[in-house]
Design a protein around this motif. Sequence first.
Motif, short mmCIF file in Angstrom:
data_model
loop_
_atom_site.label_atom_id
_atom_site.label_comp_id
_atom_site.label_asym_id
_atom_site.label_seq_id
_atom_site.Cartn_x
_atom_site.Cartn_y
_atom_site.Cartn_z
N LEU A 2 0.87 -1.07 -0.15
CA LEU A 2 0.12 0.08 -0.05
C LEU A 2 0.94 1.34 0.03
CD1 LEU A 2 -2.74 1.24 -0.01
CD2 LEU A 2 -2.64 1.23 2.50
N ALA A 3 1.97 1.31 0.85
CA ALA A 3 2.69 2.19 0.85
C ALA A 3 3.50 2.53 -0.54
CB ALA A 3 3.62 2.34 1.89
N GLY A 8 4.10 5.70 -5.37
CA GLY A 8 3.94 5.80 -7.04
C GLY A 8 2.88 6.81 -7.50
N PHE A 9 1.81 6.86 -6.68
CA PHE A 9 0.82 7.72 -7.16
C PHE A 9 1.31 9.21 -7.11
CE2 PHE A 9 -3.04 10.37 -6.06
CZ PHE A 9 -3.69 10.44 -7.27
N PHE A 10 2.06 9.44 -5.85
CA PHE A 10 2.38 10.84 -5.60
C PHE A 10 3.71 11.17 -6.62
CE2 PHE A 10 0.43 10.37 -1.15
CZ PHE A 10 -0.51 11.49 -1.69
N GLN A 28 3.53 14.39 -9.32
CA GLN A 28 4.61 15.31 -9.09
C GLN A 28 5.15 15.43 -10.65
OE1 GLN A 28 5.56 17.20 -6.90
NE2 GLN A 28 7.18 18.27 -7.90
N ALA A 29 5.39 14.21 -11.54
CA ALA A 29 5.76 14.23 -12.88
C ALA A 29 4.80 15.03 -13.75
CB ALA A 29 5.79 12.81 -13.16
N LEU A 70 -6.75 9.41 -16.02
CA LEU A 70 -7.26 8.61 -14.80
C LEU A 70 -8.46 7.93 -14.73
CD1 LEU A 70 -5.38 11.13 -11.97
CD2 LEU A 70 -4.71 8.87 -13.00
N ARG A 71 -9.49 8.87 -15.46
CA ARG A 71 -10.81 8.23 -15.61
C ARG A 71 -11.10 7.16 -16.39
NH1 ARG A 71 -12.60 13.88 -15.69
NH2 ARG A 71 -13.45 14.55 -14.03
N SER A 72 -10.12 7.24 -17.57
CA SER A 72 -10.31 6.13 -18.55
C SER A 72 -9.63 4.97 -18.09
CB SER A 72 -9.75 6.72 -19.82
OG SER A 72 -8.51 6.84 -19.77
#
Length: 180
Positions: free
Chosen positions: A27-28, A33-35, A39-40, A53-55
């Motif tokens: 989970l961490a 990875g999401f953050f 940032q990228a 993200l929606r698709s």
Amino acid sequence: MSAALSPDSWDEIAPARSVWLITLADLALLLVGFFVLLQAHREADRSKLLAGLRSGFGAEMPAPVGPMAVARARVEGYAPGGTSADLGAALAWARDAARDTRTVITITGSTTPEDDVDPRTGSAAILAADRARAVAVALVAQGAVSPDRLILRVAPGQRRAVTLSVGFAGDPENQTGDPQ
């Protein structure tokens, strides 16, 4: 000689790592990875990032939000299959409503469900579009509103009328879609 382990003794062997610790670590890593992804893409177009993200999650795009309607007027008195009516009161109303440059006028042409069709094509939708277009042409010809502030719509099968809705579209200087 080492003692043989019976199937009943497997419960006595302690695992090397707790199962919850592995789940927490996964989970961490996903969160990190999401953050990193955010940032990228910090300089990327926000709407394109959200659409991606929606698709990726299979979510549908939200319906486009149009101008928020604040007042309405209606032109009635159309003959079945006709495109002309008395526009005097509606044009005066629209001229007054369009004084604020932050507004747009949505013109919706409509027809009744029974025998209210375009005489040449037999289409109720075309007749509704012709009615809306005739009102829009009259508004532009009188200089009441510029064509870029008009939205034309059709609603066949509603009633024999044209509805004018003035809507607040926001400041022309701030068209990013971000709330202020």
